[in-house]
Design a protein around this motif. Structure first.
Motif, mmCIF file in Angstrom:
data_model
loop_
_atom_site.group_PDB
_atom_site.id
_atom_site.type_symbol
_atom_site.label_atom_id
_atom_site.label_comp_id
_atom_site.label_asym_id
_atom_site.label_seq_id
_atom_site.Cartn_x
_atom_site.Cartn_y
_atom_site.Cartn_z
ATOM 1 N N SER A 1 0.614 -1.081 -6.944
ATOM 2 C CA SER A 1 0.827 0.251 -7.495
ATOM 3 C C SER A 1 -0.510 0.960 -7.686
ATOM 4 C CB SER A 1 1.554 0.117 -8.836
ATOM 5 O OG SER A 1 1.900 1.377 -9.283
ATOM 6 N N GLY A 2 -0.546 2.218 -7.307
ATOM 7 C CA GLY A 2 -1.775 2.993 -7.450
ATOM 8 C C GLY A 2 -2.747 2.797 -6.308
ATOM 9 N N ALA A 3 -2.331 2.103 -5.272
ATOM 10 C CA ALA A 3 -3.239 1.813 -4.156
ATOM 11 C C ALA A 3 -3.483 3.046 -3.286
ATOM 12 C CB ALA A 3 -2.677 0.686 -3.306
ATOM 13 N N GLY A 4 -2.572 3.985 -3.346
ATOM 14 C CA GLY A 4 -2.742 5.198 -2.553
ATOM 15 C C GLY A 4 -1.725 5.351 -1.430
ATOM 16 N N LYS A 5 -0.660 4.569 -1.487
ATOM 17 C CA LYS A 5 0.349 4.617 -0.420
ATOM 18 C C LYS A 5 1.035 5.983 -0.379
ATOM 19 C CE LYS A 5 2.684 1.219 -2.321
ATOM 20 N NZ LYS A 5 1.853 0.935 -3.505
ATOM 21 N N SER A 6 1.498 6.438 -1.537
ATOM 22 C CA SER A 6 2.170 7.737 -1.568
ATOM 23 C C SER A 6 1.212 8.842 -1.143
ATOM 24 C CB SER A 6 2.691 8.037 -2.970
ATOM 25 O OG SER A 6 3.575 7.028 -3.370
ATOM 26 N N THR A 7 -0.023 8.744 -1.576
ATOM 27 C CA THR A 7 -1.021 9.743 -1.208
ATOM 28 C C THR A 7 -1.156 9.819 0.311
ATOM 29 O OG1 THR A 7 -2.187 9.253 -3.251
ATOM 30 C CG2 THR A 7 -3.402 10.461 -1.563
HETATM 31 N N1 ATP Z 1 -1.222 14.519 -8.189
HETATM 32 C C1 ATP Z 1 -2.106 13.608 -8.642
HETATM 33 N N2 ATP Z 1 -3.023 13.971 -9.541
HETATM 34 C C2 ATP Z 1 -3.936 13.091 -9.992
HETATM 35 N N3 ATP Z 1 -3.992 11.809 -9.606
HETATM 36 C C3 ATP Z 1 -3.084 11.402 -8.714
HETATM 37 C C4 ATP Z 1 -2.096 12.280 -8.187
HETATM 38 N N4 ATP Z 1 -1.334 11.590 -7.310
HETATM 39 C C5 ATP Z 1 -1.813 10.352 -7.290
HETATM 40 N N5 ATP Z 1 -2.868 10.213 -8.142
HETATM 41 C C6 ATP Z 1 -3.671 9.009 -8.340
HETATM 42 O O1 ATP Z 1 -4.039 8.506 -7.079
HETATM 43 C C7 ATP Z 1 -3.947 7.108 -7.043
HETATM 44 C C8 ATP Z 1 -3.031 6.666 -5.894
HETATM 45 O O2 ATP Z 1 -1.733 7.111 -6.180
HETATM 46 P P1 ATP Z 1 -0.479 6.856 -5.234
HETATM 47 O O3 ATP Z 1 0.698 7.527 -5.828
HETATM 48 O O4 ATP Z 1 -0.848 7.210 -3.864
HETATM 49 O O5 ATP Z 1 -0.302 5.297 -5.334
HETATM 50 P P2 ATP Z 1 0.861 4.395 -4.769
HETATM 51 O O6 ATP Z 1 0.202 3.360 -3.928
HETATM 52 O O7 ATP Z 1 1.877 5.221 -4.121
HETATM 53 O O8 ATP Z 1 1.424 3.741 -6.067
HETATM 54 P P3 ATP Z 1 2.952 3.362 -6.408
HETATM 55 O O9 ATP Z 1 3.210 2.067 -5.727
HETATM 56 O O10 ATP Z 1 2.919 3.195 -7.891
HETATM 57 O O11 ATP Z 1 3.787 4.449 -5.954
HETATM 58 C C9 ATP Z 1 -3.440 6.674 -8.398
HETATM 59 O O12 ATP Z 1 -4.568 6.236 -9.160
HETATM 60 C C10 ATP Z 1 -2.870 7.920 -8.996
HETATM 61 O O13 ATP Z 1 -3.050 7.931 -10.375
#
Ligand code: ATP
Ligand code: MG
Lengths: 222, 299
Positions: free
Chosen positions: A36-42
């Motif tokens: 979680s938080g690795a940046g996948k959604s980003t």
């Molecule tokens: N809109 C935003 N504003 C500020 N920080 C953000 C935003 N979106 C994501 N982040 C930060 O960027 C980092 C990566 O977030 P991301 O959602 O890509 O992770 P993830 O791998 O999808 O996690 P998860 O498995 O929990 O969905 C996290 O530290 C998150 O807090």
């Protein structure tokens, strides 16, 4: 089909992705893993132009998403289907209307809408629920409707962010099979998940992100 | 076709789900626009009144005493050929003297003492309606004053000036109030649309995700704004009409200003339509403002 070159994305000066370079070929099925938080959604959000990288280039379907004008982004999204953990269906619209929405916004004719929506619903196996509201469906069925909506356009790429996050292992397996089926018809599929059990079921290329950095790849050969 | 139907249905759904807010917004807009309308009505009526009053304005074109009869004829020809002149009436020196004597019998000995008649011959001119505005009268008088054989052009300058000042200040007040209250109407509608947008932000996010263009997403809200503005404007006209009828009724029954109740008038249909269109425009502007803010916030 999808290409990221030295992509960096920061939120409030904290890198969510740093120097990510990734190449996904047409017809591939790629699992995007990472805690979680690795940046996948980003990463997925960059692919549909919902975010812009601070550095680097993003190409999808031969187009440079980085330089795409805001007015061109809708047309990119018509070629890229998206599925989410929280489904994002319109609660007051029937299953049919929900799936028809991507066609409706493009001004597709009524008869084509009817045909394509029926096909998509059949492909995911919920055609018998077409007149019901999303709330009256089980979570597995809701996710299927979501997938139907994502493929109704005949997209070249299907992106799924934690599509099984709300589902039990049996339903997860079913949904993964569905993605494989869609992939087998030629659509490039990228599934982001932090659930290692999904990896075992998919058995395809795995890309791992840790704190915004891409790990060396481990290719699982079937 | 189906798309159009969808957009209309969405707009209607927005209005229907927020019907209380919608009704409040329409009523507030209506009251706001009615305030503007009252001034507009006052302005329209005063303009009309000014028109009738100026009908009575007679312009005296005094002739030079020394000119020959031929020149008088020439002046008359020129006046008759003038598009601005509606009616023309000649008063000879003798007639002028007769009138003077009739009007001021006690003073007539003053003239007799002079031996000869000092009053000049003149033309009494009534201008045709398009030339009755204070500016036009002044221009016409200056032009005519330069004709050969004309000694002086006289009209009730002060009175015309006073009237034009009043009309101009009401015009300014109406424009000022109109601008301020129109901005208020835009704000009211913008706020209503903002509520709708907020209530439907998830849905808008979904539409963006599946490739809906900005225009497609915006249309239902622009329609909603247009309906709010149009209905608000129509409602304000209705309220004004009721007020106007009550006012006329009042005039008739009290008997004061008798006869005047036939003279005051409501907006003609064409102006009503223009006002409703203005309302629609204000409504669209209101939704546009909210849509812009919403896009910037990127909810
Ligand atoms: N809109 C935003 N504003 C500020 N920080 C953000 C935003 N979106 C994501 N982040 C930060 O960027 C980092 C990566 O977030 P991301 O959602 O890509 O992770 P993830 O791998 O999808 O996690 P998860 O498995 O929990 O969905 C996290 O530290 C998150 O807090
Ligand atoms: Mg995520």
């Amino acid at each position: 089909m999808i290409q990221l070159m030295h992509v960096t994305k920061q939120y409030n000066r904290r890198p969510a992705l740093s120097d990510v370079t990734l190449d996904i070929q047409k017809g591939e099925f790629v699992l995007l893993m990472g805690p979680s938080g690795a940046g996948k959604s980003t990463l997925l959000r960059l692919l549909i132009g919902a975010e812009r990288p601070d550095d680097g280039q993003v190409f999808v379907n031969g187009r440079n998403v980085t330089t795409l004008k805001a007015s061109e982004i809708p047309f990119l999204r018509r070629k890229v289907g998206t599925v989410f953990q929280d489904f994002r269906l319109l609660p007051k619209k029937s299953v049919f209307e929900n799936v028809a929405l991507p066609l409706l916004v493009q001004g597709v004719s009524s008869s084509d809408i009817k045909r394509k929506v029926t096909e998509a619903l059949r492909a995911v196996g919920v055609e018998h629920k077409r007149d019901q509201l999303p709330v009256s469906l089980s979570t597995g069925e809701q996710q299927r409707v979501c997938i139907a909506r994502a493929i109704v356009n005949g997209p070249v790429v299907l992106l799924a962010d934690e599509p099984t996050g709300n589902l039990d292992p049996v339903l997860t397996g079913e949904i993964i099979e569905l993605f494989k089926l869609i992939n087998a018809r030629g659509t490039t599929v990228v599934v982001a998940t932090h659930d290692p059990s999904v990896m075992a079921q998919v058995n395809r290329r795995v890309v791992t992100l840790v704190r915004g950095t891409l790990m060396p790849e481990q290719r699982v050969v079937v | 076709m189906r798309t159009l139907f969808y957009l209309l249905r969405e707009a209607w759904a927005n209005i229907w789900t927020n019907r209380t807010t919608t009704v409040v917004a329409i009523l507030t807009t209506a009251f706001t626009l009615a305030c503007v309308g009252i001034f507009l009505l006052l302005y329209v009526n005063l303009r009309a009144a000014a028109g009738w009053l100026q009908e009575d304005i007679k312009i005296m074109v005094y002739l030079d005493d020394r000119v020959a009869a031929a020149t008088v004829n020439e002046v008359e020809q020129q006046l008759r050929n003038d598009r601005a002149v509606a009616a023309l009436h000649f008063i000879s020196k003798e007639q002028a003297l007769g009138e003077f004597k009739a009007q001021f019998p006690s003073e007539s000995h003053l003239l007799e003492g002079l031996g000869q008649n000092p009053l000049p011959a003149s033309f009494v001119v009534t201008l045709s309606p398009p030339f009755r505005s204070p500016d036009a009268v002044q221009r016409w008088a200056e032009r005519t004053g330069r004709l050969a054989g004309v000694a002086k052009v006289d009209y009730n300058q002060d009175w015309i000036d006073a009237l034009s000042t009043v009309i101009r200040s009401i015009e300014l007040v109406a424009i000022g109030i109109g601008l301020v209250l129109s901005a208020a109407a835009v704000t009211i509608i913008a706020n209503t649309i903002r509520l709708t947008l907020f209530a439907r932000r998830d849905e808008i996010a979904i539409l963006r995700l599946i490739g809906a263009t900005k225009t497609f997403i915006r249309i239902p809200y622009l329609l909603e704004g247009a309906v709010l503005g149009g209905l608000g404007s129509a409602m304000s006209l209705f309220m004004l009409k009721v007020l106007y009828e009550l006012f006329r009724q009042e005039m008739r029954t009290t008997g004061r200003f008798s006869g005047l109740e036939h003279l005051i008038m409501f907006f003609p249909l064409s102006i009503c339509l223009v006002l409703v269109a203005v309302g629609v425009g204000l409504g669209c502007a209101g939704s546009f403002v909210s849509l812009r803010r919403f896009d910037e916030a990127k909810v």
